[in-house]
Every structure is written in structure tokens, then in C-alpha cells.
Design a protein around this motif. Structure first.
Motif, PDB file in Angstrom:
ATOM      1  N   ASP A  60       0.813  -1.219   0.000  1.00  0.00           N
ATOM      2  CA  ASP A  60       0.000   0.000   0.000  1.00  0.00           C
ATOM      3  C   ASP A  60       0.848   1.271   0.000  1.00  0.00           C
ATOM      4  O   ASP A  60       0.330   2.373   0.150  1.00  0.00           O
ATOM      5  CB  ASP A  60      -0.964   0.008   1.183  1.00  0.00           C
ATOM      6  CG  ASP A  60      -0.254   0.057   2.529  1.00  0.00           C
ATOM      7  OD1 ASP A  60       0.985  -0.103   2.572  1.00  0.00           O
ATOM      8  OD2 ASP A  60      -0.953   0.239   3.546  1.00  0.00           O
ATOM      9  N   ARG A  61       2.148   1.126  -0.187  1.00  0.00           N
ATOM     10  CA  ARG A  61       3.061   2.280  -0.169  1.00  0.00           C
ATOM     11  C   ARG A  61       3.446   2.686  -1.587  1.00  0.00           C
ATOM     12  O   ARG A  61       3.950   1.866  -2.360  1.00  0.00           O
ATOM     13  CB  ARG A  61       4.331   1.973   0.615  1.00  0.00           C
ATOM     14  CG  ARG A  61       4.105   1.588   2.040  1.00  0.00           C
ATOM     15  CD  ARG A  61       3.662   2.781   2.827  1.00  0.00           C
ATOM     16  NE  ARG A  61       3.414   2.370   4.200  1.00  0.00           N
ATOM     17  CZ  ARG A  61       2.911   3.155   5.102  1.00  0.00           C
ATOM     18  NH1 ARG A  61       2.608   4.390   4.808  1.00  0.00           N
ATOM     19  NH2 ARG A  61       2.697   2.716   6.321  1.00  0.00           N
ATOM     20  N   THR A  62       3.220   3.953  -1.899  1.00  0.00           N
ATOM     21  CA  THR A  62       3.668   4.511  -3.172  1.00  0.00           C
ATOM     22  C   THR A  62       5.074   5.048  -2.966  1.00  0.00           C
ATOM     23  O   THR A  62       5.373   5.628  -1.925  1.00  0.00           O
ATOM     24  CB  THR A  62       2.723   5.644  -3.612  1.00  0.00           C
ATOM     25  OG1 THR A  62       1.406   5.106  -3.761  1.00  0.00           O
ATOM     26  CG2 THR A  62       3.172   6.255  -4.925  1.00  0.00           C
ATOM     27  N   LEU A  63       5.929   4.819  -3.937  1.00  0.00           N
ATOM     28  CA  LEU A  63       7.292   5.315  -3.805  1.00  0.00           C
ATOM     29  C   LEU A  63       7.759   5.989  -5.076  1.00  0.00           C
ATOM     30  O   LEU A  63       7.220   5.767  -6.151  1.00  0.00           O
ATOM     31  CB  LEU A  63       8.252   4.196  -3.394  1.00  0.00           C
ATOM     32  CG  LEU A  63       8.471   3.006  -4.327  1.00  0.00           C
ATOM     33  CD1 LEU A  63       9.529   3.301  -5.363  1.00  0.00           C
ATOM     34  CD2 LEU A  63       8.867   1.805  -3.517  1.00  0.00           C
ATOM     35  N   GLN A  64       8.764   6.821  -4.898  1.00  0.00           N
ATOM     36  CA  GLN A  64       9.499   7.419  -5.998  1.00  0.00           C
ATOM     37  C   GLN A  64      10.933   6.925  -5.846  1.00  0.00           C
ATOM     38  O   GLN A  64      11.399   6.682  -4.731  1.00  0.00           O
ATOM     39  CB  GLN A  64       9.495   8.940  -5.897  1.00  0.00           C
ATOM     40  CG  GLN A  64       8.133   9.560  -6.040  1.00  0.00           C
ATOM     41  CD  GLN A  64       8.206  11.039  -5.733  1.00  0.00           C
ATOM     42  OE1 GLN A  64       8.772  11.458  -4.736  1.00  0.00           O
ATOM     43  NE2 GLN A  64       7.624  11.847  -6.618  1.00  0.00           N
TER      44      GLN A  64
ATOM     45  N   ALA B 215       8.084   3.775   2.411  1.00  0.00           N
ATOM     46  CA  ALA B 215       8.115   2.921   1.222  1.00  0.00           C
ATOM     47  C   ALA B 215       9.411   2.117   1.174  1.00  0.00           C
ATOM     48  O   ALA B 215       9.409   0.943   0.802  1.00  0.00           O
ATOM     49  CB  ALA B 215       7.958   3.760  -0.040  1.00  0.00           C
ATOM     50  N   ALA B 216      10.525   2.742   1.559  1.00  0.00           N
ATOM     51  CA  ALA B 216      11.802   2.013   1.615  1.00  0.00           C
ATOM     52  C   ALA B 216      11.714   0.876   2.623  1.00  0.00           C
ATOM     53  O   ALA B 216      12.224  -0.222   2.383  1.00  0.00           O
ATOM     54  CB  ALA B 216      12.943   2.964   1.969  1.00  0.00           C
ATOM     55  N   GLN B 217      11.042   1.105   3.742  1.00  0.00           N
ATOM     56  CA  GLN B 217      10.884   0.054   4.748  1.00  0.00           C
ATOM     57  C   GLN B 217      10.008  -1.077   4.224  1.00  0.00           C
ATOM     58  O   GLN B 217      10.298  -2.247   4.458  1.00  0.00           O
ATOM     59  CB  GLN B 217      10.310   0.653   6.040  1.00  0.00           C
ATOM     60  CG  GLN B 217      11.310   1.549   6.749  1.00  0.00           C
ATOM     61  CD  GLN B 217      10.690   2.399   7.849  1.00  0.00           C
ATOM     62  OE1 GLN B 217       9.529   2.778   7.789  1.00  0.00           O
ATOM     63  NE2 GLN B 217      11.498   2.698   8.860  1.00  0.00           N
ATOM     64  N   ALA B 218       8.957  -0.745   3.481  1.00  0.00           N
ATOM     65  CA  ALA B 218       8.105  -1.776   2.878  1.00  0.00           C
ATOM     66  C   ALA B 218       8.900  -2.581   1.846  1.00  0.00           C
ATOM     67  O   ALA B 218       8.772  -3.812   1.770  1.00  0.00           O
ATOM     68  CB  ALA B 218       6.875  -1.131   2.239  1.00  0.00           C
ATOM     69  N   LEU B 219       9.731  -1.899   1.063  1.00  0.00           N
ATOM     70  CA  LEU B 219      10.586  -2.570   0.087  1.00  0.00           C
ATOM     71  C   LEU B 219      11.569  -3.505   0.789  1.00  0.00           C
ATOM     72  O   LEU B 219      11.747  -4.659   0.385  1.00  0.00           O
ATOM     73  CB  LEU B 219      11.336  -1.541  -0.756  1.00  0.00           C
ATOM     74  CG  LEU B 219      12.356  -2.081  -1.746  1.00  0.00           C
ATOM     75  CD1 LEU B 219      11.707  -2.994  -2.778  1.00  0.00           C
ATOM     76  CD2 LEU B 219      13.084  -0.921  -2.430  1.00  0.00           C
ATOM     77  N   GLN B 220      12.183  -3.026   1.860  1.00  0.00           N
ATOM     78  CA  GLN B 220      13.147  -3.842   2.603  1.00  0.00           C
ATOM     79  C   GLN B 220      12.479  -5.103   3.140  1.00  0.00           C
ATOM     80  O   GLN B 220      13.015  -6.199   3.021  1.00  0.00           O
ATOM     81  CB  GLN B 220      13.763  -3.020   3.743  1.00  0.00           C
ATOM     82  CG  GLN B 220      14.957  -3.676   4.407  1.00  0.00           C
ATOM     83  CD  GLN B 220      14.587  -4.714   5.460  1.00  0.00           C
ATOM     84  OE1 GLN B 220      13.551  -4.636   6.101  1.00  0.00           O
ATOM     85  NE2 GLN B 220      15.451  -5.696   5.623  1.00  0.00           N
TER      86      GLN B 220
END
Length: 133
Positions: free
Chosen positions: A81-85, A110-115
Motif C-alpha cells: 500500500d506504499r507509493t514510492l518514488q 516505502a523504503a521500509q516496505a521494500l526492505q
């Protein structure tokens, strides 16, 4: 302006074409891990997992060095559910292959969700890299 082959391969979802553009000794710097990864096999495995993790991935801008040795590709995507750039920062060696690839993302959530998403796949990533090298 012509689309760079790396951008085209990523946008087409052509993982093999992405890997073909990498130098054997490419260094990949992750947005969520301190130590860079060295080598085509581990970089290929990581990029393959990223394709699965990012949703609605698309590039929004391309910033090119006139000399052709550096390229920045700005992107947008979602992880859960996190949008990132983010941006892919590419450097090309004398042979024209990517010898350095740095990825940056924002915001922190978003970086934390990616990690977290990548950590869940990391055992498979290292197994794939070991099998390929």
C-alpha cells in the motif's frame, strides 16, 4: 529522444535483456542494504525479485550524461500500500555494459516496505545467485 536499452528492457519486463546489459563485475547498491553487492549473478537475482515486488512500476524521466557513461532513470511504483518514488543511477564501463547500478527510493515508509518484501525473498535470491555463478 531514443529510449535507453536498459529502460526498454525494464519496461518490457525482459529480465534476460536487463541481465545482458550488466557487466560481469557490476556493483549493485541497494536502497535498503548498507553493503553493495558485487557480481552479475547476485545483481541479476536481486533485480528479478524486485520485478516481483514493485507494482505499477513506470519510469517518469530519463536524465542522460552527454558523454553516455551515466544515466539516471526516475521511476514511480508501489510496494503493497506504499507509493514510492525512486531512481536507478547507472554507470557504463568502457565496454558499454553497466558496471555500477545504484537504486534510491523515498519516502522512508516505502523504503521500509521494500526492505521487508525483499528480506522475505532473500534466501531464494542468494540460492539463485549461487546457482548462476
Amino acid at each position: 529522444m531514443m529510449t535507453h536499452p536498459f529502460r526498454k528492457a525494464v519496461e518490457d519486463g525482459d529480465h534476460a535483456a536487463v541481465v545482458d546489459l550488466l557487466s560481469e563485475d557490476v556493483v549493485f547498491t541497494s536502497p535498503v542494504v548498507f553493503k553493495p553487492y558485487a557480481g552479475k549473478a547476485i545483481t541479476s537475482a536481486i533485480l528479478g525479485a524486485v520485478i516481483e515486488v514493485f507494482e505499477d512500476f513506470h519510469y517518469v524521466r530519463e536524465i542522460a550524461d552527454p558523454a553516455g557513461r551515466d544515466l539516471v532513470l526516475v521511476f514511480e511504483a508501489r510496494v503493497g500500500d506504499r507509493t514510492l518514488q525512486g531512481c536507478d543511477i547507472l554507470h557504463f564501463g568502457e565496454d558499454g555494459r553497466i558496471d555500477d547500478l545504484t537504486v534510491m527510493v523515498r519516502p522512508l515508509s516505502a523504503a521500509q516496505a521494500l526492505q521487508a518484501a525483499m528480506a522475505a525473498r532473500f534466501e531464494a535470491i542468494t540460492e539463485e545467485a549461487s546457482a548462476a555463478s
